[in-house]
Scaffold this motif. Structure first.
Motif, PDB file in Angstrom:
ATOM      1  N   UNK A 125       0.824  -1.216   0.000  1.00 14.80           N
ATOM      2  CA  UNK A 125       0.000   0.000   0.000  1.00 14.80           C
ATOM      3  C   UNK A 125       0.863   1.274   0.000  1.00 14.80           C
ATOM      4  N   UNK A 126       2.051   1.213   0.613  1.00 16.80           N
ATOM      5  CA  UNK A 126       2.929   2.398   0.599  1.00 16.80           C
ATOM      6  C   UNK A 126       3.419   2.688  -0.810  1.00 16.80           C
ATOM      7  N   UNK A 127       3.776   1.642  -1.539  1.00 16.47           N
ATOM      8  CA  UNK A 127       4.244   1.865  -2.909  1.00 16.47           C
ATOM      9  C   UNK A 127       3.102   2.328  -3.817  1.00 16.47           C
ATOM     10  N   UNK A 128       1.895   1.800  -3.568  1.00 18.06           N
ATOM     11  CA  UNK A 128       0.733   2.268  -4.336  1.00 18.06           C
ATOM     12  C   UNK A 128       0.539   3.765  -4.100  1.00 18.06           C
ATOM     13  N   UNK A 129       0.657   4.184  -2.834  1.00 17.97           N
ATOM     14  CA  UNK A 129       0.490   5.603  -2.494  1.00 17.97           C
ATOM     15  C   UNK A 129       1.601   6.469  -3.064  1.00 17.97           C
ATOM     16  N   UNK A 130       2.824   5.969  -3.005  1.00 16.83           N
ATOM     17  CA  UNK A 130       3.952   6.743  -3.547  1.00 16.83           C
ATOM     18  C   UNK A 130       3.787   6.948  -5.051  1.00 16.83           C
ATOM     19  N   UNK A 131       3.413   5.861  -5.751  1.00 15.86           N
ATOM     20  CA  UNK A 131       3.228   5.979  -7.207  1.00 15.86           C
ATOM     21  C   UNK A 131       2.085   6.952  -7.512  1.00 15.86           C
ATOM     22  N   UNK A 169      -5.688  -3.479  -9.987  1.00 16.74           N
ATOM     23  CA  UNK A 169      -4.646  -2.874  -9.153  1.00 16.74           C
ATOM     24  C   UNK A 169      -3.251  -3.237  -9.633  1.00 16.74           C
ATOM     25  N   UNK A 170      -3.127  -4.388 -10.331  1.00 16.08           N
ATOM     26  CA  UNK A 170      -1.771  -4.817 -10.700  1.00 16.08           C
ATOM     27  C   UNK A 170      -1.344  -4.321 -12.085  1.00 16.08           C
ATOM     28  N   UNK A 171      -2.309  -4.012 -12.950  1.00 13.23           N
ATOM     29  CA  UNK A 171      -1.925  -3.526 -14.283  1.00 13.23           C
ATOM     30  C   UNK A 171      -2.561  -2.159 -14.595  1.00 13.23           C
ATOM     31  N   UNK A 174      -1.956   1.150 -12.014  1.00 16.79           N
ATOM     32  CA  UNK A 174      -0.583   1.675 -12.026  1.00 16.79           C
ATOM     33  C   UNK A 174      -0.134   2.132 -13.422  1.00 16.79           C
ATOM     34  N   UNK A 175      -0.635   1.469 -14.473  1.00 19.43           N
ATOM     35  CA  UNK A 175      -0.283   1.883 -15.846  1.00 19.43           C
ATOM     36  C   UNK A 175      -0.765   3.307 -16.090  1.00 19.43           C
ATOM     37  N   UNK A 176      -2.011   3.584 -15.660  1.00 21.78           N
ATOM     38  CA  UNK A 176      -2.563   4.936 -15.847  1.00 21.78           C
ATOM     39  C   UNK A 176      -1.728   5.961 -15.079  1.00 21.78           C
TER      40      UNK A 176
END
Ligand code: NDP
Length: 297
Positions: A125-131, A169-171, A174-176
């Motif tokens: 979740x931290x990396x999701x938030x950072x991205x 959530x996996x493609x 994050x791609x967007x």
């Protein structure tokens, strides 16, 4: 056919070569060997193949590869305990828990037990938030691979219209985010999108990540657009065997697109190459060393 083929097999070989050079440099200059631990719970045959391939390619790049195979009935607390040990192991720079996990486990809780700095899948979740906030993150491997191919082909993506079909959530998500970070104008389409063909026709860049065989035909593609096909779908052949196809109808799309990734041989091989790249990046970040260029964003 008019489209240029974006050869993911050749490009991923170049990424793996660069990873191997960086690993050699880290060994000679800093006495460091990047280490990747892969954890597999249960006997899922597809997961076993993925894990084997990951281990082989990790070793081929000169890195330390550690595999933990746990029985299907492993408890979540035992798995989290193992992750805790790997988090504290200075020889391990990347931890990957192979998904899907057995039904009795909470995948989010397991993934969030990984040290975010070692989360080479980029799912914490931290990396999701950072991205999502445009900060330095560990980036999920498949969208990272797509972006590296797009950058390689286009150079700058700034100002281009990008349509991502699929919001997982996996493609998709994050791609967007990555395309937004490149200053594209991004549309994230999904199963409730109204008039999907018209939406896709706007795109200079189409990324299809749906999981529906050949869903995107050539007449949805703007002439000259770049098409990245993430889909991996197994469909029956006339002889009773099966073959892999993407989410894009390659035959008709290649008549219209400027460039297109094939399936197989497009996005697929980039995913493991980016896992190796993320492990090198994680090793550099953990040791305060400069990150190699071209392996992340
Ligand atoms: P998910 O099933 O998690 O997500 C699929 C997405 O597609 C959802 O957002 C869904 O919308 C959307 N969708 C489904 N049907 C339609 C439709 N008719 N029109 C528009 N959108 C639709 O899939 P993943 O993202 O995990 O994977 C997508 C594909 O990519 C699969 O083929 C998978 O095998 C492949 N893949 C390949 C990888 C690789 O190359 N290494 C790695 C990961 C995936 P909604 O949210 O509204 O339901």
């Amino acid at each position: 056919m008019t489209a240029q083929i974006i050869d993911g097999k050749a490009f991923s070989a170049r990424i793996r070569e660069k990873v191997a050079q960086e690993v050699a440099r880290l060994k000679s200059d800093a006495g460091l060997t990047p280490g990747l631990a892969v954890v597999l719970v249960g006997e899922d045959p597809a997961s076993q193949v993925y894990v084997r391939n990951k281990g082989r390619q990790t070793k081929e790049a000169g890195m330390l590869s550690v595999e933990h195979r746990l029985p299907e009935n492993t408890t979540q607390s035992a798995l989290v305990e193992l992750i805790g040990r790997l988090n504290g192991d200075p020889d391990i720079h990347g931890i990957l828990v192979q998904l899907p996990l057995p039904d009795h486990m909470d995948s989010d809780a397991v993934i969030n037990a990984i040290d975010p700095g070692k989360d080479v899948d980029g799912f914490h979740i931290s990396n999701v938030g950072l991205l999502g906030t445009g900060q330095k993150a560990m980036v999920p491997c498949t969208p990272l691979g797509c972006l590296l191919m797009l950058r390689d082909y286009h150079g700058s993506l700034s100002g281009l219209e990008a349509v991502v079909v699929g919001r997982s959530n996996i493609v998709g998500k994050p791609m967007a985010q990555l395309l937004l970070g490149e200053n594209c104008t991004v549309t994230l389409a999904h199963s409730r999108t109204r008039d999907l063909p018209e939406v896709v026709r706007r795109a200079d860049i189409v990324v299809a990540a749906v999981g529906r065989p050949q869903m995107v035909p050539g007449d949805w593609i703007k002439p000259g657009a770049t098409v990245i096909d993430v889909g991996i779908n197994r469909v029956p052949r006339d002889d009773g065997k099966s073959r892999l196809v993407g989410d894009v109808d390659f035959g008709t799309a290649a008549e219209v697109a400027g460039a297109i990734t094939p399936v197989p041989g497009g996005v697929g091989p980039m995913t493991i190459a980016c896992l190796l790249a993320n492990t090198v990046t994680a090793c550099c970040r953990a040791n305060g060393l400069p990150e190699p260029e071209g392996l992340t964003v």
